[in-house]
Design an enzyme around this catalytic site. Sequence first.
Site, PDB file in Angstrom:
ATOM      1  N   TYR A 138       0.803  -1.222   0.000  1.00  0.00           N
ATOM      2  CA  TYR A 138       0.000   0.000   0.000  1.00  0.00           C
ATOM      3  C   TYR A 138       0.841   1.279   0.000  1.00  0.00           C
ATOM      4  O   TYR A 138       0.297   2.374  -0.059  1.00  0.00           O
ATOM      5  CB  TYR A 138      -0.930   0.011   1.220  1.00  0.00           C
ATOM      6  CG  TYR A 138      -2.212  -0.744   0.994  1.00  0.00           C
ATOM      7  CD1 TYR A 138      -2.201  -2.117   0.813  1.00  0.00           C
ATOM      8  CD2 TYR A 138      -3.440  -0.086   0.952  1.00  0.00           C
ATOM      9  CE1 TYR A 138      -3.373  -2.818   0.602  1.00  0.00           C
ATOM     10  CE2 TYR A 138      -4.617  -0.779   0.746  1.00  0.00           C
ATOM     11  CZ  TYR A 138      -4.575  -2.140   0.581  1.00  0.00           C
ATOM     12  OH  TYR A 138      -5.741  -2.822   0.364  1.00  0.00           O
ATOM     13  N   LYS A 188       2.860 -15.357   3.438  1.00  0.00           N
ATOM     14  CA  LYS A 188       3.080 -16.261   2.301  1.00  0.00           C
ATOM     15  C   LYS A 188       4.582 -16.484   2.243  1.00  0.00           C
ATOM     16  O   LYS A 188       5.253 -16.155   1.266  1.00  0.00           O
ATOM     17  CB  LYS A 188       2.521 -15.598   1.023  1.00  0.00           C
ATOM     18  CG  LYS A 188       2.593 -16.440  -0.230  1.00  0.00           C
ATOM     19  CD  LYS A 188       1.606 -17.578  -0.262  1.00  0.00           C
ATOM     20  CE  LYS A 188       1.831 -18.436  -1.506  1.00  0.00           C
ATOM     21  NZ  LYS A 188       0.987 -19.649  -1.510  1.00  0.00           N
ATOM     22  N   ASP A 221      -3.194 -18.425   1.610  1.00  0.00           N
ATOM     23  CA  ASP A 221      -4.151 -19.253   0.871  1.00  0.00           C
ATOM     24  C   ASP A 221      -4.821 -20.257   1.799  1.00  0.00           C
ATOM     25  O   ASP A 221      -6.036 -20.484   1.735  1.00  0.00           O
ATOM     26  CB  ASP A 221      -3.494 -19.927  -0.353  1.00  0.00           C
ATOM     27  CG  ASP A 221      -2.118 -20.506  -0.072  1.00  0.00           C
ATOM     28  OD1 ASP A 221      -1.617 -20.379   1.063  1.00  0.00           O
ATOM     29  OD2 ASP A 221      -1.539 -21.106  -1.006  1.00  0.00           O
ATOM     30  N   ASP A 245      -6.418  -6.844   4.056  1.00  0.00           N
ATOM     31  CA  ASP A 245      -7.536  -6.267   3.312  1.00  0.00           C
ATOM     32  C   ASP A 245      -8.435  -7.378   2.792  1.00  0.00           C
ATOM     33  O   ASP A 245      -9.660  -7.358   2.955  1.00  0.00           O
ATOM     34  CB  ASP A 245      -6.996  -5.421   2.147  1.00  0.00           C
ATOM     35  CG  ASP A 245      -8.119  -4.864   1.291  1.00  0.00           C
ATOM     36  OD1 ASP A 245      -9.079  -4.331   1.869  1.00  0.00           O
ATOM     37  OD2 ASP A 245      -8.050  -5.004   0.057  1.00  0.00           O
ATOM     38  N   ASP A 249     -12.450  -8.835   4.252  1.00  0.00           N
ATOM     39  CA  ASP A 249     -13.680  -8.897   3.467  1.00  0.00           C
ATOM     40  C   ASP A 249     -14.282 -10.298   3.569  1.00  0.00           C
ATOM     41  O   ASP A 249     -15.491 -10.459   3.721  1.00  0.00           O
ATOM     42  CB  ASP A 249     -13.416  -8.562   1.989  1.00  0.00           C
ATOM     43  CG  ASP A 249     -13.731  -7.100   1.683  1.00  0.00           C
ATOM     44  OD1 ASP A 249     -13.823  -6.297   2.623  1.00  0.00           O
ATOM     45  OD2 ASP A 249     -13.900  -6.760   0.487  1.00  0.00           O
TER      46      ASP A 249
END
Length: 347
Positions: A138, A188, A221, A245, A249
Site C-alpha cells: 500500500y 506467504k 491461501d 484487506d 472482506d
Amino acid sequence: MSTDRKTYDIAVIPGDGIGKEVTPVAQAALDRAGHGVADFRYETFDLGAERYLRDGAILPDEDLERIKGKDAILLGAVGDPRIKAGILERGLLLKLRFALDQYVNLRPSRLYRGVTSPLADPGDIDFVVVREGTEGLYCGAGGAIRRDTPQEVATEVSINTAYGVERVVRYAFGLAMKRRRHVTLVHKKNVLVNAGDMWQRIVDRVAEEFPEVTHDYLHIDAATIFLVSKPSRFDVILTDNLFGDILTDEAGAVVGGVGYSASGCINADNRYPSMFEPIHGSAPDIAGRGIANPTAAVLSAAMLLRHLGFDAAAAKIDAAVEADIAEKGSLDRTTTEVADDILSRID
Ligand code: IPM
Ligand code: MN
C-alpha cells in the site's frame, strides 16, 4: 455544578453515499453512550466525492492539519462510481492512514446471535484481524514507464520494515493477552521469502515477551480456507496490509455481511488521532433511500470509545447492538428504525 468531565474533539468525515446516512447515527450513539462520562464536540469535514467533483480538492493540507489536532475521527465511507478508481482511495483514505501513522488496522469479526452466516456450521466466531496499516504493497512504491505502449512496465513494491512490523506484532500480542491468548501470523513465507521470513522472525522474538500467548502460522491461501472451514480456531490474526484487506472482506462475509463489521485505524502511540469506520463502502446503489443499515457505523463508535478508554460506555453500545440483532436482526428496517431501536437500548 463543576465537572471534570473532558470534552473530546471528533473529526467527522461522513464521505460519500450511505456514509452520510449512517455517520449521524454513530454520533448519536457516541453521545448517548458517553452521557455522564465524556462530551463530544464534532467538526464535520466536507471531504469525499462531492467535494472533489465540485472543486477538485481531495484532502487539503489545511484540513489535514485541523484533523491532526482532534482526539479521534469518525469516517463514513469513501467512493463514487463517477470518479476513477484510486483517486479518493489513495488521496483521501490512505493519505489519512499514512499521514496519521495509523499502523494498526483493527478489524473484529463476531457472528452475532440472530445473524445467519453463509456457512452451514459456523461454530462460535469471534476473532480480530490486526492488519498492518502503513506498509506493504500500500506504500505507493512503484511506478510505470512506457505507459500505453506494448512495452509498458508497471511495478508496485511491497515495503516491509523491521520497525513497522515489530510495532504491529507487539500490538497483536498485547491484544491477545486481553482475549483468548492466541496469535496466528498469516503471510506467504513460502514464496515471499524476504518479507515473510522477517515477519516470522519478529513474531518469534516478540512472542518470547508474552509467554502466556501461543502462536502459529498459516499461509494466506490456507488461511482463506480455514476462515470458512473452521473460523472458531482464530483469536487474533496478524497479517500485512494487503493480506489483511482481503481476509477481512472474507471475514465480513462469514459473519453475515460487512453490515456488521466495524474497524479502527489506530495510531497506537497516540501521537495522532485514530480513525473509526464501518468496513462497508459507500453503496451508491442504495444511497439516498434511507435504508442503509447503520449497525457497523454504530459499532465503530463503540471502538472509538474503547480507544479513548471508555470501556464501559463502549460495552453499552456493543450490548445494545447485540440485543437489537438478536431480536430484530432479520427484519427489513429503515436507517431511522434501526437507529431508534439501537439508541433506545443504550441507557
Ligand atoms: C478497506 C478498503 C480500502 C483498503 C480501500 C478503499 C483503499 O478496501 O478499508 O478495506 O484497501 O484498505
Ligand atoms: Mn478492503
